[in-house]
Design an enzyme around this catalytic site. Structure first.
Site, PDB file in Angstrom:
ATOM      1  CB  CYS A  66     -22.715   4.389   9.842  1.00 52.23           C
ATOM      2  SG  CYS A  66     -23.605   2.913  10.326  1.00 52.23           S
ATOM      3  CG  HIS A  95     -19.323   3.453   8.039  1.00 52.61           C
ATOM      4  ND1 HIS A  95     -19.057   3.053   9.329  1.00 52.61           N
ATOM      5  CD2 HIS A  95     -20.448   2.789   7.661  1.00 52.61           C
ATOM      6  CE1 HIS A  95     -19.970   2.184   9.710  1.00 52.61           C
ATOM      7  NE2 HIS A  95     -20.826   2.007   8.720  1.00 52.61           N
ATOM      8  CG  ASN A 145     -21.316  -1.074  10.489  1.00 54.80           C
ATOM      9  OD1 ASN A 145     -21.090  -0.096  11.196  1.00 54.80           O
ATOM     10  ND2 ASN A 145     -22.187  -1.043   9.490  1.00 54.80           N
TER      11      ASN A 145
HETATM   12  N1  COA Z   1     -24.604 -16.625   6.593  1.00 61.59           N
HETATM   13  C1  COA Z   1     -24.895 -17.441   5.575  1.00 61.59           C
HETATM   14  N2  COA Z   1     -25.787 -17.137   4.614  1.00 61.59           N
HETATM   15  C2  COA Z   1     -26.418 -15.957   4.696  1.00 61.59           C
HETATM   16  C3  COA Z   1     -26.155 -15.049   5.742  1.00 61.59           C
HETATM   17  C4  COA Z   1     -25.214 -15.426   6.704  1.00 61.59           C
HETATM   18  N3  COA Z   1     -24.870 -14.624   7.744  1.00 61.59           N
HETATM   19  N4  COA Z   1     -26.912 -13.949   5.553  1.00 61.59           N
HETATM   20  C5  COA Z   1     -27.631 -14.149   4.441  1.00 61.59           C
HETATM   21  N5  COA Z   1     -27.333 -15.371   3.916  1.00 61.59           N
HETATM   22  C6  COA Z   1     -27.883 -15.989   2.730  1.00 61.59           C
HETATM   23  C7  COA Z   1     -29.234 -15.459   2.342  1.00 61.59           C
HETATM   24  O1  COA Z   1     -30.244 -16.088   3.091  1.00 61.59           O
HETATM   25  C8  COA Z   1     -29.280 -15.792   0.882  1.00 61.59           C
HETATM   26  O2  COA Z   1     -29.594 -17.137   0.731  1.00 61.59           O
HETATM   27  P1  COA Z   1     -30.592 -17.583  -0.449  1.00 61.59           P
HETATM   28  O3  COA Z   1     -29.897 -17.210  -1.716  1.00 61.59           O
HETATM   29  O4  COA Z   1     -30.699 -19.061  -0.223  1.00 61.59           O
HETATM   30  O5  COA Z   1     -31.855 -16.823  -0.228  1.00 61.59           O
HETATM   31  C9  COA Z   1     -27.835 -15.600   0.422  1.00 61.59           C
HETATM   32  O6  COA Z   1     -27.039 -15.679   1.625  1.00 61.59           O
HETATM   33  C10 COA Z   1     -27.592 -14.302  -0.260  1.00 61.59           C
HETATM   34  O7  COA Z   1     -28.187 -13.267   0.518  1.00 61.59           O
HETATM   35  P2  COA Z   1     -28.067 -11.761   0.120  1.00 61.59           P
HETATM   36  O8  COA Z   1     -28.755 -10.912   1.154  1.00 61.59           O
HETATM   37  O9  COA Z   1     -28.436 -11.581  -1.290  1.00 61.59           O
HETATM   38  O10 COA Z   1     -26.497 -11.599   0.254  1.00 61.59           O
HETATM   39  P3  COA Z   1     -25.584 -10.419  -0.191  1.00 61.59           P
HETATM   40  O11 COA Z   1     -24.568 -10.921  -1.115  1.00 61.59           O
HETATM   41  O12 COA Z   1     -26.394  -9.205  -0.592  1.00 61.59           O
HETATM   42  O13 COA Z   1     -24.853 -10.077   1.163  1.00 61.59           O
HETATM   43  C11 COA Z   1     -24.883  -8.403   2.892  1.00 61.59           C
HETATM   44  C12 COA Z   1     -25.566  -9.628   2.299  1.00 61.59           C
HETATM   45  C13 COA Z   1     -25.695  -7.938   4.086  1.00 61.59           C
HETATM   46  C14 COA Z   1     -23.490  -8.822   3.339  1.00 61.59           C
HETATM   47  C15 COA Z   1     -24.810  -7.306   1.801  1.00 61.59           C
HETATM   48  O14 COA Z   1     -26.073  -7.091   1.244  1.00 61.59           O
HETATM   49  C16 COA Z   1     -24.285  -6.027   2.346  1.00 61.59           C
HETATM   50  O15 COA Z   1     -23.107  -5.927   2.646  1.00 61.59           O
HETATM   51  N6  COA Z   1     -25.126  -4.986   2.426  1.00 61.59           N
HETATM   52  C17 COA Z   1     -24.738  -3.735   3.040  1.00 61.59           C
HETATM   53  C18 COA Z   1     -24.855  -3.892   4.508  1.00 61.59           C
HETATM   54  C19 COA Z   1     -24.211  -2.799   5.256  1.00 61.59           C
HETATM   55  O16 COA Z   1     -23.024  -2.597   5.169  1.00 61.59           O
HETATM   56  N7  COA Z   1     -25.004  -2.094   6.070  1.00 61.59           N
HETATM   57  C20 COA Z   1     -24.551  -1.082   6.927  1.00 61.59           C
HETATM   58  C21 COA Z   1     -24.354   0.176   6.170  1.00 61.59           C
HETATM   59  S1  COA Z   1     -23.958   1.444   7.257  1.00 61.59           S
END
Ligand code: COA
Length: 320
Positions: A114, A239, A269
């Site tokens: 990215c 980004h 993204n």
């Molecule tokens: N839809 C519904 N529920 C979802 C889901 C989806 N698409 N993806 C994950 N969940 C659930 C998980 O299973 C978890 O459930 P649980 O509590 O029963 O186990 C819950 O949502 C929370 O998951 P978690 O991974 O802790 O969520 P989060 O608040 O950290 O959000 C991201 C997940 C990926 C959105 C977040 O971590 C993020 O933005 N990370 C950075 C990612 C990124 O930008 N990467 C590229 C960088 S270049």
């Protein structure tokens, strides 16, 4: 060593847009979860006849047209991507052939995920200075849908396809600064097509923590390098991974939110295409004026990060 200024942009998107509701029919998710956690409402996926290369060619030819340059005037062509059609030829070489760029110039792809577009700009700057050229065609393009696991709801909702391009001119006139860095880690991981695992895998929470530390560090690093403050910056172009990441950083820096451009709601993204798509979005919506200072911030797989201060010369060039 000369700096760079941005004189034009272009972009290209696949025909097919995919809404959160459509994804909810494929995996166990819903629009409210995706929107509230990421700010993403739709993204584009390539379909028949479209690829990272076809999008790159379209975006690059638009950027050249907007710069009022002929392909013969381009002195290097660098493409940032992690999802090119082939390992070789590079996307950049395929753009060279399609657009008719000269053969006596360096043409190559850069993989910094990215952060790729800003790495590519920095590489272009070095090549222009070393070879004495004036214009660089710099592209970011992705077909991430090709390497997404459409059964993994934690990743497939985040990413999209697209391409953006910019023509950058070597100059001593305007302020330019960049800082690039990397920390080898598999927190975001994708193997090439054919190998296992071929899909994007990610430690979501760790990547979030990395991003909200890297963005302020890059912004503060560029401001320290140039002696500027955020008041001197017209747009901060991060980004476009996730709206919550950007909002978190705005709060952390006590920065003016209106200076932070956002378009992830429409594209998701798009990795290396994200920053040039954002720059082209600013241009298309008439929000750029000659002389505006753009502080671009990239972060992502590698892990990699970059901050780059560019000046928009665009309109003055087009009417020159
Ligand atoms: N839809 C519904 N529920 C979802 C889901 C989806 N698409 N993806 C994950 N969940 C659930 C998980 O299973 C978890 O459930 P649980 O509590 O029963 O186990 C819950 O949502 C929370 O998951 P978690 O991974 O802790 O969520 P989060 O608040 O950290 O959000 C991201 C997940 C990926 C959105 C977040 O971590 C993020 O933005 N990370 C950075 C990612 C990124 O930008 N990467 C590229 C960088 S270049």
């Amino acid at each position: 060593m000369n700096g760079l200024q941005l004189i034009s942009t272009g972009s290209a998107l696949p025909r097919r847009s995919v809404s959160n509701e459509e994804l909810a029919q494929m995996v166990d998710t819903d629009d409210a979860w995706i929107t509230s956690r990421t700010g993403i409402q739709q993204r584009y996926f390539c379909s028949e006849g479209e690829s990272a290369v076809s999008l790159a060619i379209a975006a690059a030819s638009e950027a050249l047209r907007n710069a009022q340059l002929t392909p013969q005037e381009v002195d290097c062509c660098i493409c940032a991507t992690v999802s090119g059609d082939f390992a070789t030829p590079s996307v950049a070489c395929m753009v060279q052939a399609a657009l008719g760029l000269r053969e006596d110039i360096p043409v190559l792809d850069v993989n910094a995920a990215c952060t790729g577009f800003l790495y590519a700009a920095s590489v272009a700057r070095g090549l222009l200075c070393g070879n004495g050229g004036r214009y660089a065609l710099v592209i970011g393009c992705e077909q991430l849908s090709r390497i997404l696991d459409m059964t993994d709801r934690t990743t497939c909702i985040l990413f999209g396809d697209g391409a953006g391009a910019g023509v950058l001119e070597s100059t001593q006139e305007s302020l330019y600064a960049d800082l690039l860095g990397a920390r080898g880690s598999q927190a975001i991981c994708a193997a090439g097509p054919g190998s296992q695992p071929s899909h994007i895998q990610m430690e979501g929470r760790a990547v979030f923590r990395f991003a909200v530390e890297a963005i302020p560090r890059c912004i503060e690093g560029i401001l320290a390098k140039t002696g500027l403050t955020l008041d001197d910056i017209d747009w901060v172009v991060c980004h476009q991974a996730n709206e919550r990441i950007i909002d978190h950083c705005i709060k952390k820096l006590s920065a003016p939110a209106e200076k932070f451009y956002k378009n992830m709601s429409r594209y998701g993204n798009t990795s290396a295409a994200s920053i040039p798509l954002a720059l082209d979005g600013l241009r298309q919506s008439g929000q750029l004026r000659p002389g505006m200072r753009l502080l671009c911030v990239g972060f992502g797989g590698g892990l990699t990060w970059a901050g780059t201060l560019l000046t928009w010369k665009g309109d003055s060039h087009e009417t020159a």
